[in-house]
Structure formats: C-alpha cells, structure tokens
Design a protein around this motif. Structure first.
Motif, PDB file in Angstrom:
ATOM      1  N   SER A   1      56.987  51.631  92.300  1.00 42.81           N
ATOM      2  CA  SER A   1      55.837  51.221  91.491  1.00 42.81           C
ATOM      3  C   SER A   1      55.840  51.920  90.138  1.00 42.81           C
ATOM      4  CB  SER A   1      54.538  51.548  92.224  1.00 42.81           C
ATOM      5  OG  SER A   1      54.459  50.873  93.452  1.00 42.81           O
ATOM      6  N   GLY A   2      55.363  51.213  89.122  1.00 43.20           N
ATOM      7  CA  GLY A   2      55.271  51.822  87.800  1.00 43.20           C
ATOM      8  C   GLY A   2      55.205  50.774  86.711  1.00 43.20           C
ATOM      9  N   ASN A   3      55.119  51.249  85.480  1.00 42.94           N
ATOM     10  CA  ASN A   3      55.102  50.386  84.304  1.00 42.94           C
ATOM     11  C   ASN A   3      56.450  50.490  83.593  1.00 42.94           C
ATOM     12  OD1 ASN A   3      52.295  49.596  84.558  1.00 42.94           O
ATOM     13  ND2 ASN A   3      51.785  51.679  83.945  1.00 42.94           N
ATOM     14  N   TYR A   4      57.050  49.347  83.316  1.00 42.60           N
ATOM     15  CA  TYR A   4      58.407  49.313  82.788  1.00 42.60           C
ATOM     16  C   TYR A   4      58.526  48.337  81.623  1.00 42.60           C
ATOM     17  CZ  TYR A   4      59.407  51.375  87.381  1.00 42.60           C
ATOM     18  OH  TYR A   4      59.403  52.171  88.504  1.00 42.60           O
ATOM     19  N   ASN A   5      59.658  48.434  80.929  1.00 41.14           N
ATOM     20  CA  ASN A   5      60.051  47.452  79.921  1.00 41.14           C
ATOM     21  C   ASN A   5      61.391  46.860  80.320  1.00 41.14           C
ATOM     22  OD1 ASN A   5      57.837  48.018  78.174  1.00 41.14           O
ATOM     23  ND2 ASN A   5      58.954  49.732  77.281  1.00 41.14           N
ATOM     24  N   LEU A   6      61.493  45.547  80.235  1.00 44.01           N
ATOM     25  CA  LEU A   6      62.793  44.884  80.309  1.00 44.01           C
ATOM     26  C   LEU A   6      63.297  44.810  78.870  1.00 44.01           C
ATOM     27  CD1 LEU A   6      65.057  43.214  81.636  1.00 44.01           C
ATOM     28  CD2 LEU A   6      63.614  41.194  81.298  1.00 44.01           C
TER      29      LEU A   6
ATOM     30  N   SER B   1      57.145  43.986  78.570  1.00 40.77           N
ATOM     31  CA  SER B   1      56.543  44.937  79.504  1.00 40.77           C
ATOM     32  C   SER B   1      56.201  44.247  80.820  1.00 40.77           C
ATOM     33  CB  SER B   1      55.276  45.543  78.904  1.00 40.77           C
ATOM     34  OG  SER B   1      55.569  46.242  77.707  1.00 40.77           O
ATOM     35  N   PHE B   2      56.387  44.969  81.916  1.00 43.23           N
ATOM     36  CA  PHE B   2      55.997  44.438  83.220  1.00 43.23           C
ATOM     37  C   PHE B   2      55.592  45.585  84.131  1.00 43.23           C
ATOM     38  CE2 PHE B   2      60.478  45.393  83.867  1.00 43.23           C
ATOM     39  CZ  PHE B   2      60.550  45.832  85.178  1.00 43.23           C
ATOM     40  N   THR B   3      54.907  45.223  85.192  1.00 42.27           N
ATOM     41  CA  THR B   3      54.410  46.195  86.162  1.00 42.27           C
ATOM     42  C   THR B   3      55.001  45.904  87.530  1.00 42.27           C
ATOM     43  OG1 THR B   3      52.309  46.414  84.978  1.00 42.27           O
ATOM     44  CG2 THR B   3      52.361  47.191  87.248  1.00 42.27           C
ATOM     45  N   ARG B   4      55.359  46.954  88.220  1.00 42.45           N
ATOM     46  CA  ARG B   4      55.881  46.836  89.581  1.00 42.45           C
ATOM     47  C   ARG B   4      54.929  47.553  90.525  1.00 42.45           C
ATOM     48  NH1 ARG B   4      58.800  44.380  93.579  1.00 42.45           N
ATOM     49  NH2 ARG B   4      60.194  45.781  94.709  1.00 42.45           N
ATOM     50  N   THR B   5      54.528  46.878  91.603  1.00 37.67           N
ATOM     51  CA  THR B   5      53.700  47.491  92.633  1.00 37.67           C
ATOM     52  C   THR B   5      54.433  47.390  93.957  1.00 37.67           C
ATOM     53  OG1 THR B   5      51.672  46.828  91.472  1.00 37.67           O
ATOM     54  CG2 THR B   5      51.450  47.509  93.763  1.00 37.67           C
TER      55      THR B   5
ATOM     56  N   TRP C   1      52.291  59.524  93.350  1.00 33.09           N
ATOM     57  CA  TRP C   1      51.021  58.801  93.412  1.00 33.09           C
ATOM     58  C   TRP C   1      51.032  57.529  92.583  1.00 33.09           C
ATOM     59  CZ3 TRP C   1      48.328  59.503  97.386  1.00 33.09           C
ATOM     60  CH2 TRP C   1      48.357  60.743  98.036  1.00 33.09           C
ATOM     61  N   GLU C   2      51.816  57.496  91.524  1.00 27.50           N
ATOM     62  CA  GLU C   2      51.947  56.247  90.776  1.00 27.50           C
ATOM     63  C   GLU C   2      52.621  55.192  91.640  1.00 27.50           C
ATOM     64  OE1 GLU C   2      53.289  54.942  86.304  1.00 27.50           O
ATOM     65  OE2 GLU C   2      54.749  56.054  87.509  1.00 27.50           O
ATOM     66  N   ASN C   3      53.531  55.626  92.493  1.00 25.52           N
ATOM     67  CA  ASN C   3      54.206  54.690  93.383  1.00 25.52           C
ATOM     68  C   ASN C   3      53.239  54.118  94.419  1.00 25.52           C
ATOM     69  OD1 ASN C   3      56.607  53.388  94.243  1.00 25.52           O
ATOM     70  ND2 ASN C   3      56.702  54.755  95.994  1.00 25.52           N
ATOM     71  N   ARG C   4      52.276  54.929  94.852  1.00 26.94           N
ATOM     72  CA  ARG C   4      51.295  54.459  95.838  1.00 26.94           C
ATOM     73  C   ARG C   4      50.185  53.636  95.192  1.00 26.94           C
ATOM     74  NH1 ARG C   4      55.221  57.940  97.693  1.00 26.94           N
ATOM     75  NH2 ARG C   4      55.048  58.194  99.955  1.00 26.94           N
ATOM     76  N   ASN C   5      49.797  54.006  93.975  1.00 28.52           N
ATOM     77  CA  ASN C   5      48.700  53.303  93.297  1.00 28.52           C
ATOM     78  C   ASN C   5      48.968  53.309  91.794  1.00 28.52           C
ATOM     79  OD1 ASN C   5      46.338  52.296  92.252  1.00 28.52           O
ATOM     80  ND2 ASN C   5      44.993  53.547  93.514  1.00 28.52           N
ATOM     81  N   PRO C   6      49.821  52.377  91.299  1.00 27.14           N
ATOM     82  CA  PRO C   6      50.194  52.397  89.884  1.00 27.14           C
ATOM     83  C   PRO C   6      49.026  52.191  88.932  1.00 27.14           C
ATOM     84  CG  PRO C   6      50.978  50.397  90.951  1.00 27.14           C
ATOM     85  CD  PRO C   6      50.501  51.293  92.038  1.00 27.14           C
ATOM     86  N   SER C   7      47.975  51.513  89.384  1.00 26.56           N
ATOM     87  CA  SER C   7      46.837  51.262  88.497  1.00 26.56           C
ATOM     88  C   SER C   7      45.944  52.491  88.338  1.00 26.56           C
ATOM     89  CB  SER C   7      46.007  50.080  89.016  1.00 26.56           C
ATOM     90  OG  SER C   7      45.476  50.376  90.296  1.00 26.56           O
ATOM     91  N   ASN C   8      45.923  53.364  89.350  1.00 28.22           N
ATOM     92  CA  ASN C   8      45.064  54.552  89.266  1.00 28.22           C
ATOM     93  C   ASN C   8      45.605  55.664  90.167  1.00 28.22           C
ATOM     94  OD1 ASN C   8      42.992  56.403  88.895  1.00 28.22           O
ATOM     95  ND2 ASN C   8      41.364  54.907  89.155  1.00 28.22           N
TER      96      ASN C   8
ATOM     97  N   ALA D   1      44.003  57.897  93.713  1.00 27.35           N
ATOM     98  CA  ALA D   1      44.694  58.007  95.001  1.00 27.35           C
ATOM     99  C   ALA D   1      44.894  59.470  95.386  1.00 27.35           C
ATOM    100  CB  ALA D   1      46.033  57.284  94.931  1.00 27.35           C
ATOM    101  N   TRP D   2      45.296  60.278  94.410  1.00 22.81           N
ATOM    102  CA  TRP D   2      45.485  61.705  94.666  1.00 22.81           C
ATOM    103  C   TRP D   2      44.166  62.389  95.011  1.00 22.81           C
ATOM    104  CZ3 TRP D   2      47.583  65.929  96.149  1.00 22.81           C
ATOM    105  CH2 TRP D   2      47.167  67.174  95.670  1.00 22.81           C
TER     106      TRP D   2
END
Length: 491
Positions: free
Chosen positions: A247-252, A270-274, A343-350, A354-355
C-alpha cells in the motif's frame, strides 16, 4: 494533466436498488491524430450494483442515459447524448460493472465538461452529475507523450472496434486506485514527433518505472525499458505485476531517451495502491518519506524499538525477521521509515489513525497481561488479543482440583491480519504451570497456525498427577474436570 473524479451520489441505504443513485467513475486521456488534430477519450465505468436491471424477455439488463457536454465561456462546443447498455444477465444477484469509451475531436483550449448520467429503469432517481475543467494544449514539434491511459487489458486487435487504437484493443481502467484484488498495472501511450526530433530509422529508449510519490525513489523490482524505432506515431504499451506492491502513493513514470541516453520527454501519473495483506517491500524502505508524519517527531531509539517490538503480534514472517535483525541498531531514520511503512501499508489513507488505535490496544494488554518483567504484548494472551482482537467469550478458572489455573477463549470468527484469511469458532486454552498469577502460556488451540496439543487436558491435570500413558489424551478418574466441557461448550 489528466484529471479524475468520482461520479458518486450517496443516499440513505434502504436495501432497495430502486432508491440508490447511480455510482460511476469518469476519467479521460488526450491523444493526437496527425492531420486531424487532438481528440479526447472519455472512460465511464458504471457500478452494476447501483443500477436497476430490468427483465427483457428472458435476460436482465441495465440501461443508463449519458449526457456529456463540452463548453467554452458558457457556449456549447460539443455534446453527446446516448444510452449505455449493460451486459445481459440471467441472475441479478451479481450485477456486472460496465464500461463505455467515447472520442471527441476538440481544438486546443480550455473546456468545461459536464457529465450527467441517469438510470433509465429508475424514473424516480435524480441524475448523477459531475463537472471538471479540461485543457488541451497546442501541439508543437518537440517530442511529445500522450496522456497515460490505464488499461484493464491491452491485446493485439483482430477486428477493429470502439476500443481499438493503433492496432490494439484497449479495455480502459478508469481509476487511479488499485485495490488488493487488482494484481496488474497496464497502460497505453503514444509518442509524437519522434521522426522530426530523433531522425528517420533512429531508435529510442522507452523506459518506465514506479516511484514513491513522496521521496521519488524508484521502487525495487519496478523498472523496465526497451528500444523502439522512430515513426510518425509510436504506440507503446507497458505492464507491471503489482501483486507484491504494498500500500502507498506512487507515480508511474514514463521516459523517452535518445541513443545517447539523454532524457527527451517524461510523463507522470499518480496512483494509489491499497493492499493491506501484501507484505512491506523491505528493500524499498529508503523510498518511504516520513517528513511531517506522526513518527517524524519520535527520535528516541529506545521508544522506536519498543514501537517496533509491539508490532510482532500482527507482523508477517519477513517483517518479524526484519525486526529481529534491526532491533539492536540505532538507525533512527530506518526505524521511523519502517514504522510508517508498516502502518501506511495497513491504512494508506490514514496511517496515523491505524497506529493510534493499535497503540491503545497495546497499552491495554500491557496493563492486563504482563508476565514477569515482560510487557503484555510479549505474553501469549497479549499476542493473541492483539492478533485477533478481544475474544467473544472468555472463561477464567483460577482453581480446579488437580488443574493448573487456566483460561479458555472463544472467537466466533477470526482473521489473520497478515493473510486476510478467516476462520470460524476457534478456541484458545491458556494455563499457568508456574502458578504465577499473571503468566499464562498458550497450551492448545484449534485455530490454524496456532499451537496444537491433543493431550492438552492431560497436561492441564499434571499439577498433582503424573500421567505417563502418552497414548492417553484425556484425564480419567480425576475430580472436578471441567476444562473439556468448557472447551466444547464455552460460556
């Protein structure tokens, strides 16, 4: 730059599709046709479960009325009104999503686009609307890259259709979010003016990779390239297997380089992976940007080590290996990056939320389940509590003839936090063979992956009885044996 938005209107859920607004995703990409000019492709994906499917003779079908209007300064420049039909189905229990692609030729300039969709089979429903600004740039003689079109699939075309472009059938993926169930990232682009800028019969390098949106570090395992020959229009396709992308925020990132490896053009999307059940790519920790995050202010190495240690109950095998190898070090930045990535991997939006929730649970088990000088999260009861949550039923038996003190926990349903797999009606037996009031050890569980001991009832009774028959699995003739009954019928 490509824009994207949700055409979503939420209403109170009444359990009847006739009262639900149509939900859809809209996206677009701008391309150029030599001799004809720029054109825009629109991609509309309709969520099937938000649409009323009506019976047509034998099968059921959804019908959507779509209106798209492009205007400048309040004046309509181009518009289109049409009906979009879903696939026909026999059973409405599983309504499929359906996708539409349209093309519009527009001159360079700034446009206001208005999109309106309505469910034809649901006359009571108000149309779903959306607006956005679209900018079509002037074409130049420089080397240019079209917008990046995300694709569900790209294959060689056998017969031209509405989704055919440059000899490929491209099923659009009109999202910039990739949930865990999507394991492939595919895209299509076009290169313009390669002949003018690079010369006839010359070759160029087509490079694409995935980078962290924060640090711009290239993700390990997500970089590829190949060579292509210059033409008037060069169609290019690329694909990544993202099944192991956490999970995270990425750029192609797309790059075009000449024969001297000089960068001539670049495009990013830009894209997001969950993917909460995909393990952290530990070799990509250096790409994690913790600036301004909840962990950036924590600089005490002992505190950071404690924060990492308490993650053990919900960590995967590789994460636990990393923790064991790195806990003795004093690399503050690396520990911060690991915690944030976890924690970004578990909850990328917040990740902070989560922590925070988990940390409160850790404090709770530290208070309730300490064992000797160890914190509660290192005890068996604390680990099970953090891994699976609070039990649905828990029976404490501090004294029973011939038995050590024990507890039996029951879970109606548990989920492995690292794999996402569920199990139903699972039980855990903890006992205290040292007779210390707080140190309980996991003796037996019928949950997959946990300690299993078919002779657990015998061991529980060994406080005052030395039973030497190793074929015996249940105690015989002892007074007050209630453990077996509690295990089979928790209360």
């Amino acid at each position: 730059m490509k824009k994207f938005f949700y055409l979503v209107v939420f209403t109170t859920f009444l359990g009847l599709s006739a009262y639900s607004n149509v939900r859809a995703n809209f996206n677009y990409a701008i391309f150029y046709a030599p001799g004809k000019g720029s054109y825009i492709e629109t991609y509309l994906s309709v969520t099937g479960r938000s649409v009323v499917f009506k019976k047509e003779k034998v099968k059921y079908q959804g019908k959507i009325r779509v209106e798209i209007n492009f205007s400048q300064n309040g004046k309509s420049i181009s518009s289109n009104i049409y009906n979009l039909l879903s696939p026909e189905i026999m059973d409405t229990a599983h309504k499929p999503n359906f996708i539409d692609l349209q093309r519009y030729t527009l001159k360079p300039g700034t446009y206001q686009a208005e999109i309106k969709i309505a469910d034809i089979n649901n006359a009571k429903e108000e149309p779903t609307k959306g607006n956005l600004t679209i900018v079509i740039a002037e074409q130049s003689d420089s080397l240019l890259i079209s917008d990046i079109e995300m694709a569900e699939s790209v294959i060689k075309s056998e017969q031209p259709s509405s989704i055919t472009k440059s000899g490929y059938d491209i099923v659009p993926y009109p999202l910039t979010h990739f949930p865990e169930k999507v394991n492939k990232l595919s895209f299509y682009i076009e290169i313009y003016n390669a002949l003018k800028q690079l010369g006839a019969d010359s070759k160029f390098l087509f490079t694409y990779y995935i980078e962290s949106a924060g640090t711009k570090e290239i993700m390990v395992g997500y970089h590829t390239f190949n060579k292509h020959k210059s033409e008037e229009v060069v169609p290019l396709i690329g694909q990544f297997d993202i099944s192991k992308l956490s999970s995270g925020n990425y750029n192609l990132v797309i790059e075009i380089r000449n024969s001297n490896n000089e960068l001539k053009a670049q495009k990013k999307l830009s894209f997001t992976r969950t993917a909460p059940h995909v393990e952290i790519a530990l070799n990509n920790l250096k790409s994690v940007d913790t600036t301004g995050t909840f962990i950036s202010q924590v600089t005490n190495p002992d505190t950071l080590r404690d924060y990492i240690a308490c993650l053990w109950p919900i960590s995967s095998t590789s994460e636990r290996d990393w923790q064991n190898n790195q806990m003795s070090g004093n690399n503050i930045k690396l520990m911060q990056q690991y915690i944030y990535a976890f924690w970004e991997n578990r909850n990328p939006s917040n990740p902070k939320a989560a922590w925070t929730v988990y940390r409160q649970e850790v404090k709770k088990v530290n208070k309730i389940y300490p064992c000797g000088g160890q914190p509660g999260y290192m005890s068996d009861r604390g680990r099970v509590y953090l891994q699976y949550g609070a039990p649905n039923a828990a029976q404490q038996v501090p004294s029973e003839p011939d038995s050590y003190p024990y507890e039996i926990w029951q879970y109606y349903r548990i989920q492995n936090p690292t794999t996402g797999q569920f199990q139903s009606n699972k039980k855990f037996v903890f006992y205290n063979p040292t007779l210390d009031g707080k140190c309980f050890t996991l003796l037996h569980s019928d949950a997959r992956g946990e300690t299993r001991d078919d002779r657990w009832q015998i061991k529980l009774k060994q406080r005052d009885n030395q039973i030497m028959d190793y074929d015996q699995t249940t105690p015989q003739g002892s007074y007050g044996d209630g453990a077996g009954d509690l295990f089979n019928s928790p209360r």
